[in-house]
Design a protein around this motif. Sequence first.
Motif, PDB file in Angstrom:
ATOM      1  N   ARG A  99     -17.511   4.084  55.444  1.00 36.93           N
ATOM      2  CA  ARG A  99     -17.978   3.146  56.462  1.00 36.93           C
ATOM      3  C   ARG A  99     -16.950   2.981  57.584  1.00 36.93           C
ATOM      4  O   ARG A  99     -17.279   3.055  58.774  1.00 36.93           O
ATOM      5  CB  ARG A  99     -18.252   1.801  55.789  1.00 36.93           C
ATOM      6  N   LEU A 102     -16.606   6.309  59.660  1.00 36.01           N
ATOM      7  CA  LEU A 102     -17.726   6.496  60.573  1.00 36.01           C
ATOM      8  C   LEU A 102     -17.718   5.471  61.701  1.00 36.01           C
ATOM      9  O   LEU A 102     -18.108   5.783  62.830  1.00 36.01           O
ATOM     10  CB  LEU A 102     -19.046   6.418  59.797  1.00 36.01           C
ATOM     11  N   GLU A 114     -22.990   8.729  63.953  1.00 39.72           N
ATOM     12  CA  GLU A 114     -21.931   8.185  63.100  1.00 39.72           C
ATOM     13  C   GLU A 114     -21.935   6.659  63.123  1.00 39.72           C
ATOM     14  O   GLU A 114     -21.763   6.011  62.082  1.00 39.72           O
ATOM     15  CB  GLU A 114     -20.565   8.705  63.552  1.00 39.72           C
ATOM     16  N   SER A 117     -24.811   5.405  61.079  1.00 37.81           N
ATOM     17  CA  SER A 117     -24.507   5.523  59.643  1.00 37.81           C
ATOM     18  C   SER A 117     -23.567   4.408  59.196  1.00 37.81           C
ATOM     19  O   SER A 117     -23.741   3.831  58.108  1.00 37.81           O
ATOM     20  CB  SER A 117     -23.867   6.887  59.357  1.00 37.81           C
TER      21      SER A 117
END
Length: 202
Positions: A99, A102, A114, A117
């Motif tokens: 996490r 990204l 990204e 996500s």
Amino acid sequence: MAAVRVLFQHKDKGNMVEQIKLNDRTQTRTQRKFNLVPGVGVISYLPLQMSLYFNVYFSPIWMLALIVGLEAKFSELQTLYKYVTIILYVLMTVIEVLRLFLGYEGNLQEKVPELASFWLLSLFQLPLIIYLMANINTIILPLEWAINIPMIVFLLLEIVTGFRALQLMAKAQGVKFQVSELHPLKQERSRQQDQREENVAY
């Protein structure tokens, strides 16, 4: 004397042209590396980046506290919840690393996939932590309360700011696409104008 002055003027113009060409090549490499379009910069959302910055330093402390808490209460857990807790802790640790990576990649380099996500992983991470804190069978220790509440605050901030960053970047990508369509024509006109100026100068 006049001939010498003209010679030095031509030499200075040549050096200036070479410097401009060098700057153009450097700018072109930078634009290719970061997917830039001339006149359109990278859109990174400062509130999200600030939250990510502090979250990166807080996450190792959070992970260490989870391990210490699990070690302290492991013998008191029921057999089923021993496996459930271990699986959830491993899952949350993996999600947290992905996490944050990204989030940094998407926000600093304006990469919408990204960043999206990162936002989805944040949405998934939040209920996992809340479940561990709300389930009495997992035996939440005071240390875990103290470390999980700031993490929930970070997640809530990053969900809100991440959504706003996605909106801004989607708009910026639209503008960048429009500018990239117009840029080749503008570049050709600028090249023709430079050639005319050089011909006049010489």
